[in-house]
Design an enzyme around this catalytic site. Structure first.
Site, mmCIF file in Angstrom:
data_model
loop_
_atom_site.group_PDB
_atom_site.id
_atom_site.type_symbol
_atom_site.label_atom_id
_atom_site.label_comp_id
_atom_site.label_asym_id
_atom_site.label_seq_id
_atom_site.Cartn_x
_atom_site.Cartn_y
_atom_site.Cartn_z
ATOM 1 N N LYS A 13 0.619 -1.335 -0.068
ATOM 2 C CA LYS A 13 -0.035 0.038 0.033
ATOM 3 C C LYS A 13 0.745 1.252 -0.241
ATOM 4 O O LYS A 13 0.523 2.193 -0.768
ATOM 5 C CB LYS A 13 -0.769 0.154 1.198
ATOM 6 C CG LYS A 13 -1.902 -1.059 1.166
ATOM 7 C CD LYS A 13 -2.999 -0.603 2.393
ATOM 8 C CE LYS A 13 -2.402 -0.688 3.882
ATOM 9 N NZ LYS A 13 -1.876 -1.976 4.087
ATOM 10 N N ARG A 86 -9.681 1.351 9.177
ATOM 11 C CA ARG A 86 -9.284 0.051 9.397
ATOM 12 C C ARG A 86 -10.251 -0.717 10.266
ATOM 13 O O ARG A 86 -10.186 -2.094 10.697
ATOM 14 C CB ARG A 86 -7.997 -0.118 10.018
ATOM 15 C CG ARG A 86 -6.726 -0.697 9.212
ATOM 16 C CD ARG A 86 -5.353 -0.322 10.149
ATOM 17 N NE ARG A 86 -4.293 -0.920 9.833
ATOM 18 C CZ ARG A 86 -3.134 -0.361 9.338
ATOM 19 N NH1 ARG A 86 -3.322 0.687 8.928
ATOM 20 N NH2 ARG A 86 -2.163 -1.100 9.487
ATOM 21 N N ARG A 125 11.448 -6.755 5.591
ATOM 22 C CA ARG A 125 11.530 -5.047 5.278
ATOM 23 C C ARG A 125 12.646 -4.586 6.378
ATOM 24 O O ARG A 125 12.587 -5.003 7.518
ATOM 25 C CB ARG A 125 10.155 -4.707 5.618
ATOM 26 C CG ARG A 125 10.092 -3.296 5.125
ATOM 27 C CD ARG A 125 8.702 -3.113 4.786
ATOM 28 N NE ARG A 125 7.396 -3.193 5.839
ATOM 29 C CZ ARG A 125 6.242 -2.965 5.920
ATOM 30 N NH1 ARG A 125 5.798 -2.999 4.518
ATOM 31 N NH2 ARG A 125 5.793 -2.954 6.845
ATOM 32 N N ARG A 158 11.482 -2.423 11.971
ATOM 33 C CA ARG A 158 10.456 -2.139 12.593
ATOM 34 C C ARG A 158 9.875 -2.935 13.788
ATOM 35 O O ARG A 158 9.710 -4.003 13.215
ATOM 36 C CB ARG A 158 9.097 -1.631 11.626
ATOM 37 C CG ARG A 158 9.149 -0.077 11.384
ATOM 38 C CD ARG A 158 8.047 0.419 10.391
ATOM 39 N NE ARG A 158 6.736 -0.133 10.420
ATOM 40 C CZ ARG A 158 5.523 -0.162 9.639
ATOM 41 N NH1 ARG A 158 5.587 0.291 8.513
ATOM 42 N NH2 ARG A 158 4.365 -0.695 10.087
ATOM 43 N N ARG A 169 -0.872 -8.690 13.539
ATOM 44 C CA ARG A 169 -1.098 -7.506 12.505
ATOM 45 C C ARG A 169 -2.230 -8.152 11.346
ATOM 46 O O ARG A 169 -3.345 -7.652 10.836
ATOM 47 C CB ARG A 169 -0.238 -6.627 11.731
ATOM 48 C CG ARG A 169 0.457 -5.859 12.768
ATOM 49 C CD ARG A 169 1.915 -5.293 12.193
ATOM 50 N NE ARG A 169 1.672 -4.726 11.094
ATOM 51 C CZ ARG A 169 2.768 -4.286 10.146
ATOM 52 N NH1 ARG A 169 3.793 -4.807 10.603
ATOM 53 N NH2 ARG A 169 2.520 -3.395 9.378
#
Ligand code: AMP
Length: 214
Positions: A13, A86, A125, A158, A169
């Site tokens: 996204k 969300r 990531r 992160r 998540r």
């Protein structure tokens, strides 16, 4: 154009939002970026946000809605919302606000990506805490010195990109966010779904093609 961009964590996204915002002259509002900025500010609210965000849980609706309502109100025209709403209550609040402003959403864009791809994409990531540039240990190799090529800051994983936080998540997405797509569909909104199982360039091409209907 006023769009909501949806999709599970790791669907791409953020990458697509930046490209679309530039191409279609929309302001890109990422709830994750806005909340991370507040978290990093050291404010009381920031400390509270950290407790939810680091473990991969959603921040409570009342907090997110008030922060995002202020950001939305400050925008005059094109808007690309990324990561918000969300939950269904967030979607209802956003509709109320945009209706009052006579600026309803034109479409909801969903980047659909298989769960098996998401875990690998997110846990690999590495991000720059300073400028937000994103790397990937396999797909966008991290520089040998571990420093961001744009601003020389030390790249980090992160706290919510670890395998444990990611599974939370993904679970939050299935339970709380997927129903938002049902909400918009039932409300008769234009919901456009694009297959996200491809390279970033291919996904951008698919999205641009899909938006031609607007
Ligand atoms: P993101 O960068 O969009 O993956 O968001 C990172 C984290 O910020 C999420 O895991 C949540 O903890 C929080 N967050 C972002 N957007 C929302 C939202 N609309 N509602 C609740 N929490 C959010």
């Amino acid at each position: 154009m006023r769009l909501v961009l949806m999709g599970p964590p790791g669907a791409g996204k953020g990458t697509q939002a930046k490209r679309l915002a530039e191409r279609f002259k929309m302001t890109h509002l990422s709830s994750g970026d806005i909340l991370r900025a507040e978290r990093g500010s050291g404010s009381d609210l920031g400390v509270k946000l950290k407790s939810f965000m680091d473990r991969g849980a959603l921040v409570p609706d009342d907090i997110v809605v008030s922060i995002m309502a202020a950001a939305v109100a400050a925008q005059a025209s094109g808007l690309l919302l990324d990561g918000f709403p969300r939950t269904v209550p967030q979607a209802v609040s956003l509709d109320e606000q945009l209706n009052k402003l006579h600026r309803p959403l034109e479409a909801v864009l969903v980047i659909d990506t298989p769960a098996t791809m998401l875990l690998e994409r997110i846990t690999g990531r590495r991000s720059c805490p300073q400028c937000g540039r994103v790397y990937h240990v396999k797909y966008l190799p991290v520089p040998a010195d571990g420093l961001c090529e744009t601003c020389q800051s030390k790249l980090v994983q992160r706290a919510d990109d670890t395998a444990e936080a990611v599974s939370k998540r993904l679970d939050a997405y299935r339970r709380q966010t997927a129903p938002v797509i049902v909400y918009y569909t039932k409300a008769g909104r234009k919901v456009i779904t694009v297959d996200g199982a491809a390279s970033p360039d291919q996904v951008t091409a698919r999205v641009v093609e899909a938006l031609r209907v607007l």
